[in-house]
Design a protein around this motif. Structure first.
Motif, short mmCIF file in Angstrom:
data_model
loop_
_atom_site.label_atom_id
_atom_site.label_comp_id
_atom_site.label_asym_id
_atom_site.label_seq_id
_atom_site.Cartn_x
_atom_site.Cartn_y
_atom_site.Cartn_z
N GLN A 245 0.84 -1.20 0.00
CA GLN A 245 0.00 0.00 0.00
C GLN A 245 0.88 1.25 0.00
N THR A 246 0.43 2.27 -0.72
CA THR A 246 1.13 3.55 -0.69
C THR A 246 0.12 4.66 -0.48
N VAL A 247 0.57 5.71 0.17
CA VAL A 247 -0.26 6.89 0.44
C VAL A 247 0.51 8.12 -0.04
N THR A 248 -0.14 8.96 -0.82
CA THR A 248 0.53 10.13 -1.38
C THR A 248 -0.19 11.40 -0.98
N GLN A 249 0.56 12.31 -0.41
CA GLN A 249 0.04 13.65 -0.12
C GLN A 249 0.86 14.61 -0.97
N SER A 250 0.22 15.23 -1.92
CA SER A 250 0.94 16.00 -2.94
C SER A 250 1.23 17.44 -2.53
N TRP B 148 -7.09 10.51 9.01
CA TRP B 148 -6.30 11.73 9.03
C TRP B 148 -5.85 11.96 10.48
N TYR B 149 -4.53 12.11 10.63
CA TYR B 149 -3.96 12.43 11.93
C TYR B 149 -3.37 13.83 11.87
N LYS B 150 -3.45 14.49 13.01
CA LYS B 150 -2.89 15.84 13.16
C LYS B 150 -1.71 15.76 14.11
N GLN B 151 -0.61 16.43 13.75
CA GLN B 151 0.54 16.48 14.64
C GLN B 151 0.92 17.95 14.86
N PRO B 152 0.47 18.54 15.97
CA PRO B 152 0.85 19.93 16.26
C PRO B 152 2.31 20.00 16.69
N PRO B 153 2.82 21.20 16.95
CA PRO B 153 4.22 21.32 17.37
C PRO B 153 4.56 20.52 18.63
N SER B 154 3.57 20.20 19.44
CA SER B 154 3.82 19.36 20.62
C SER B 154 4.24 17.94 20.25
N ARG B 155 4.09 17.57 18.97
CA ARG B 155 4.40 16.30 18.31
C ARG B 155 3.46 15.15 18.68
N GLN B 156 2.47 15.39 19.49
CA GLN B 156 1.47 14.35 19.78
C GLN B 156 0.68 14.04 18.51
N ALA C 251 -0.66 22.74 12.11
CA ALA C 251 -0.06 21.43 12.43
C ALA C 251 0.37 20.73 11.15
N MET C 252 1.07 19.61 11.32
CA MET C 252 1.27 18.65 10.22
C MET C 252 0.05 17.74 10.18
N TYR C 253 -0.43 17.46 8.98
CA TYR C 253 -1.55 16.55 8.82
C TYR C 253 -1.10 15.35 7.99
N PHE C 254 -1.36 14.17 8.55
CA PHE C 254 -0.95 12.94 7.89
C PHE C 254 -2.18 12.14 7.49
N CYS C 255 -2.19 11.70 6.25
CA CYS C 255 -3.19 10.77 5.76
C CYS C 255 -2.62 9.37 6.00
N THR D 226 -3.56 -3.96 12.19
CA THR D 226 -2.44 -3.92 11.26
C THR D 226 -1.83 -2.52 11.29
N PRO D 227 -0.58 -2.39 10.89
CA PRO D 227 0.06 -1.08 11.02
C PRO D 227 -0.54 -0.05 10.06
N LEU D 228 -0.37 1.19 10.44
CA LEU D 228 -0.76 2.30 9.59
C LEU D 228 0.35 2.56 8.57
N VAL D 229 -0.07 2.87 7.35
CA VAL D 229 0.84 3.34 6.31
C VAL D 229 0.55 4.82 6.13
N PHE D 230 1.55 5.65 6.33
CA PHE D 230 1.36 7.10 6.32
C PHE D 230 1.82 7.74 5.02
N GLY D 231 1.17 8.85 4.67
CA GLY D 231 1.70 9.74 3.66
C GLY D 231 2.79 10.60 4.28
N LYS D 232 3.42 11.45 3.45
CA LYS D 232 4.54 12.25 3.93
C LYS D 232 4.10 13.50 4.69
N GLY D 233 2.83 13.77 4.70
CA GLY D 233 2.32 14.87 5.51
C GLY D 233 2.18 16.17 4.74
N THR D 234 1.28 17.01 5.23
CA THR D 234 1.09 18.37 4.73
C THR D 234 1.19 19.31 5.91
N ARG D 235 2.08 20.28 5.80
CA ARG D 235 2.20 21.27 6.89
C ARG D 235 1.21 22.39 6.64
#
Lengths: 113, 115
Positions: B2-7, B36-44, B88-92, B101-110
């Motif tokens: 599986q691949t995930v792309t955030q353009s 969709w996951y959010k990663q604010p500067p706190s990195r959570q 924040a950074m947003y990851f698909c 099963t594990p999550l496969v992440f995109g590279k993120g959008t800031r």
């Protein structure tokens, strides 16, 4: 009441040292994971444990050894640390009936000098 | 595999405006979940929204909604009434639906929300 906790949150060490990161979850989950987030923020699975048994081991150097003493704990031991090991390491957990949601710990920022 | 792309590596939006973050994925699986996951500067890592592939209805969570186009393998996130705290950074992410099963992440959008 922290659901998934990691210790330490920050770890600075010299190349060649051995270090461990601990993870504990109090959610009653049966599966735990280690993810690595590199300097470009890319997150990738390293290991996955289900009921204390290793089920996924991605192409990770064998200097990395996970250990799960019980379902609530998953530790990560790293031997002979290298500069490239510098990253943020996230522990996560999940349970089959929890709508497949994974809960993440706060992350451990490892810096190898 | 599986691949995930955030353009979109970076995006910005004015406070109170609407922004859409793009995500496409590739899989041969029929049973899967998207997040969709959010990663604010706190990195959570904070779960924003989830979508089951078998559900046609798009998921919504307050100001967050998705546009899930299964045939196109597209899963975009719309944030309405953007707030400064949305910065924040947003990851698909993708997960096979067999469970635990594990999550496969995109590279993120800031995403930066500007006052």
């Amino acid at each position: 009441d922290t659901a998934v906790s990691q210790t330490p949150k920050y770890l600075v060490t010299q190349m060649g040292n051995d270090k461990s990161i601990k993870c504990e979850q109090n959610l009653g989950h049966d599966t735990m994971y280690w993810y690595k987030q590199d300097s470009k923020k890319f997150l990738k699975i390293m290991f996955s444990y289900n009921n204390k048994e290793l089920i996924i081991n991605e192409t990770v150097p064998n200097r990395f050894s996970p250990k799960s003493p019980d379902k609530a704990h998953l530790n990560l031991h790293i031997n002979s640390l290298e500069l490239g090991d510098s990253a943020v390491y996230f522990c996560a957990s999940s349970y089959l009936t929890s709508r497949n949601e994974q809960f993440f710990g706060p992350g451990t920022r490892l810096t190898v000098l | 595999a599986q691949t995930v792309t955030q353009s979109q590596p970076e995006m910005s939006v004015q406070e109170a405006e609407t922004v859409t973050l793009s995500c496409t994925y590739d899989t041969s699986e029929s049973n899967y979940y998207l997040f969709w996951y959010k990663q604010p500067p706190s990195r959570q890592m904070i779960l924003v929204i989830r979508q089951e592939a078998y559900k046609q209805q798009n998921a919504t969570e307050n100001r967050f909604s998705v546009n899930f186009q299964k045939a196109a393998k597209s899963f975009s996130l719309k944030i309405s009434d953007s707030q400064l705290g949305d910065t924040a950074m947003y990851f698909c992410a993708f997960m096979i639906g067999s469970g635990n099963t594990p999550l496969v992440f995109g590279k993120g959008t800031r995403l930066s929300v500007i006052a």
